[in-house]
Design a protein around this motif. Structure first.
Motif, short mmCIF file in Angstrom:
data_model
loop_
_atom_site.label_atom_id
_atom_site.label_comp_id
_atom_site.label_asym_id
_atom_site.label_seq_id
_atom_site.Cartn_x
_atom_site.Cartn_y
_atom_site.Cartn_z
N ASP A 231 13.17 -4.02 -6.69
CA ASP A 231 14.60 -3.86 -6.40
C ASP A 231 15.28 -3.39 -7.68
N PHE B 87 24.71 0.95 -7.45
CA PHE B 87 23.95 1.02 -6.19
C PHE B 87 22.74 0.11 -6.29
N HIS B 88 22.49 -0.61 -5.21
CA HIS B 88 21.31 -1.45 -5.09
C HIS B 88 20.32 -0.72 -4.18
N THR B 89 19.13 -0.51 -4.67
CA THR B 89 18.14 0.24 -3.90
C THR B 89 16.76 -0.35 -4.15
N ARG B 90 15.85 0.00 -3.29
CA ARG B 90 14.45 -0.40 -3.45
C ARG B 90 13.65 0.84 -3.82
N THR B 91 12.75 0.70 -4.79
CA THR B 91 12.04 1.85 -5.31
C THR B 91 10.56 1.53 -5.48
N ASN C 176 10.52 2.02 0.69
CA ASN C 176 10.97 0.66 0.97
C ASN C 176 9.82 -0.30 1.22
N ILE D 78 17.71 7.14 -3.17
CA ILE D 78 16.25 7.11 -3.14
C ILE D 78 15.76 7.67 -4.48
N PRO E 86 19.36 4.43 3.00
CA PRO E 86 19.82 3.85 1.73
C PRO E 86 20.81 4.77 1.03
N ASP E 87 21.55 4.21 0.09
CA ASP E 87 22.49 5.02 -0.68
C ASP E 87 21.77 5.96 -1.63
#
Length: 534
Positions: A331, A365-369, A283, A408, A405-406
């Motif tokens: 994102d 799903f919205h995630t940060r990578t 993150n 990773i 998070p949902d």
């Protein structure tokens, strides 16, 4: 100019053949002098050297066994030590004469000088032939006698896979750390290395300490003692435990320890494993290096491993501007692989959605990578699906729900490459200390996976995953020696690779193994390969 003649040279007749010669103390010509005096008398023209076929060492008197190259200066010195009488003459030159490798013969040309009669030095050239006798050195004899080891190194890692030991085997081969090993056996959670000397076992422990995060403990067992000479015979055992943290593992650091590690987020992934391992917060791109001493002071385990990864399809990627080395923060919008796959039913003409599971199968799903630099919309990525996961960890349960998070994402995947069934144009070597095998390595299956039984299929799966990691990770390949496969021509492999790239245009960035990364397999007679992947 007046000519001045030189002094007259007086000649005498040779006492044996009557040839005019310059006067000397023997009154003999060179030919008659050699016929009457043999300066090689007392030097044998034939001898033998001892050679151990198992460890490929020559016997160097009085008690040493030395690993030397054919026709080298070291081998020449060993051969000259076997000759008696060389101390009575002056050796001016010595070199090998070429012989067939399978003849079991060594030929050496010697040039010696010796003073004969009075103030007369005679030089003579002759050959000496050595018979190479195959025998066993004491170390190999102990190996054949079984259970004669002096020191034992027990390497263990409490994980459910064998990929760590597959990689460790390649590291040992790359650095030649197996050369003093008497035998290698597979145990339930690791490997056992047997040695004939305690110093060799200590050297292996030091090598392991430098390449993987370990902790070790030594012990000794008294076998026998002599009260008269005050001597004792011991067997030494060194227990080495590897940290159960592997590359791409999901790790939840205890909160107190996370604060001491630069106040990093407790939920991280492992990006590199060496003498220490690196943890990354996806993150914020904050990374921390956990040393061996810090980890074993308060050890923790991984939440999930590479076998728990789920395949996701990348729908959108938007970099946020932060980068750290090769990582770029972004994102991303992802969905489970196959979430929007369309299928046509046999009894219906319209197109319908393939809902394999109810609920979240089609959820976005919205995630940060940290993979913003290599991911593009439409790519496939492997990650941990935390929404549907259940971990038996108090540290994970103590995390606030808004910090979990949902999804990773861990790494980019190449599913089309795996479907092609391509033959790899490279292979790996293996440690093969098994019964009937000669040399330091051999043509066995490899040190990992010999136990067979129920875990054999699992080991084969781990081996295939290990090969895929080598293909997809150039940084990991740099620590391993890859060799050209003899039965696969590189030109054919390049043609196949080009066809695959044309068929799968979205995977043209696949980090394939290049020709300049492969080594020639010169020692095919004594060095075997782990079974070639296909």
């Amino acid at each position: 100019m007046e000519f001045i003649p030189g002094p007259a040279i007086h000649r005498v007749l040779c006492a044996d053949c009557g040839t005019p010669i310059e006067p000397n103390s023997a009154n003999l010509c060179v030919g008659c002098l050699r016929n009457s005096v043999d300066i090689t008398e007392g030097i044998p023209k034939q001898s033998s050297v001892s050679f151990c076929r198992n460890c490929e060492r020559f016997f160097s008197p009085p008690s040493a066994w030395t690993l030397v190259r054919p026709e080298s200066q070291e081998l020449l010195a060993i051969c000259l030590k076997r000759l008696k009488g060389l101390n009575k003459v002056r050796l001016t030159d010595a070199h090998f004469i070429w012989t067939e490798p399978h003849s079991k013969r060594l030929r050496i040309s010697l040039t010696i000088q010796k003073e004969v009669l009075t103030s007369t030095i005679l030089e003579q050239i002759f050959e000496v032939e050595y018979l190479v006798q195959h025998t066993q050195c004491p170390d190999c004899a102990k190996l054949a006698a079984k259970n004669t080891w002096k020191a034992l190194v027990q390497v263990r890692q409490k994980v459910t896979h064998k990929r760590t030991f597959l990689f460790l085997e390649q590291l040992i081969l790359k650095h030649g750390a197996q050369k003093d090993t008497v035998s290698v056996k597979e145990a339930r959670d690791g490997l056992d290395f047997f040695y004939s000397q305690r110093s060799h076992a200590i050297r292996m422990v030091e090598f392991l300490t430098g390449v993987v995060p370990v902790r070790s403990k030594g012990s000794e067992q008294l076998l026998s003692t002599d009260t008269h000479s005050n001597t004792a015979n011991y067997k030494f055992t060194y227990s080495v435990e590897i940290a159960p943290i592997c590359k791409d593992d999901l790790v939840c650091i205890p909160l107190k320890q996370a604060r001491s590690l630069s106040n990093i987020s407790p939920l991280t992934i492992c990006t590199r494993v060496g003498s220490s391992f690196q943890l990354l917060d996806v993150n914020t791109l904050q990374a921390v290096e956990v040393s061996t001493q810090v980890y074993w002071r308060t050890p923790f385990s991984a939440l999930a491993g590479i076998t728990d990864l789920v395949e996701f399809t990348v729908l959108d990627v938007e970099p946020v501007g932060t980068h750290r080395g090769r990582w770029v923060l972004a994102d991303a919008q992802v969905a489970l692989a196959g979430a929007f796959r369309s299928t046509r039913r046999r009894d219906e003409e319209d197109m319908g959605m393939d809902y394999e599971t109810a609920g979240g199968m089609t959820q976005i799903f919205h995630t940060r990578t940290h993979l913003g630099g290599i991911l593009q919309p439409g790519d496939t990525a492997m990650g941990y699906y935390l929404t549907s996961s259940n971990f038996n960890s108090d540290d994970f349960a103590a995390l606030p729900a808004n910090r979990i998070p949902d999804v990773i994402l861990v790494k980019k995947a190449y599913p089309n490459r795996r479907k092609k069934g391509r033959t790899r144009a490279w292979k790996l070597r293996s440690i093969a200390k098994e019964d009937g095998e000669e040399g330091e390595t051999g043509g066995g299956r490899g040190v990992v996976g010999r136990m067979g039984g129920r875990d054999q299929k699992k080991v084969e799966e781990d081996y295939e995953l290990f090969l895929r990691e080598l293909e997809e990770d150039p940084e990991l390949r740099a620590n391993v020696n890859l060799y050209k496969a003899k039965d696969v021509e590189m030109r054919d492999a390049e043609v196949v690779a080009e066809v695959d790239e044309e068929d799968a245009g979205e995977e043209v960035d696949f980090p394939d193994v290049q020709l300049d990364e492969l080594l020639e397999d010169f020692d095919g007679l004594t060095l075997g390969n782990v079974e070639e992947a296909s």
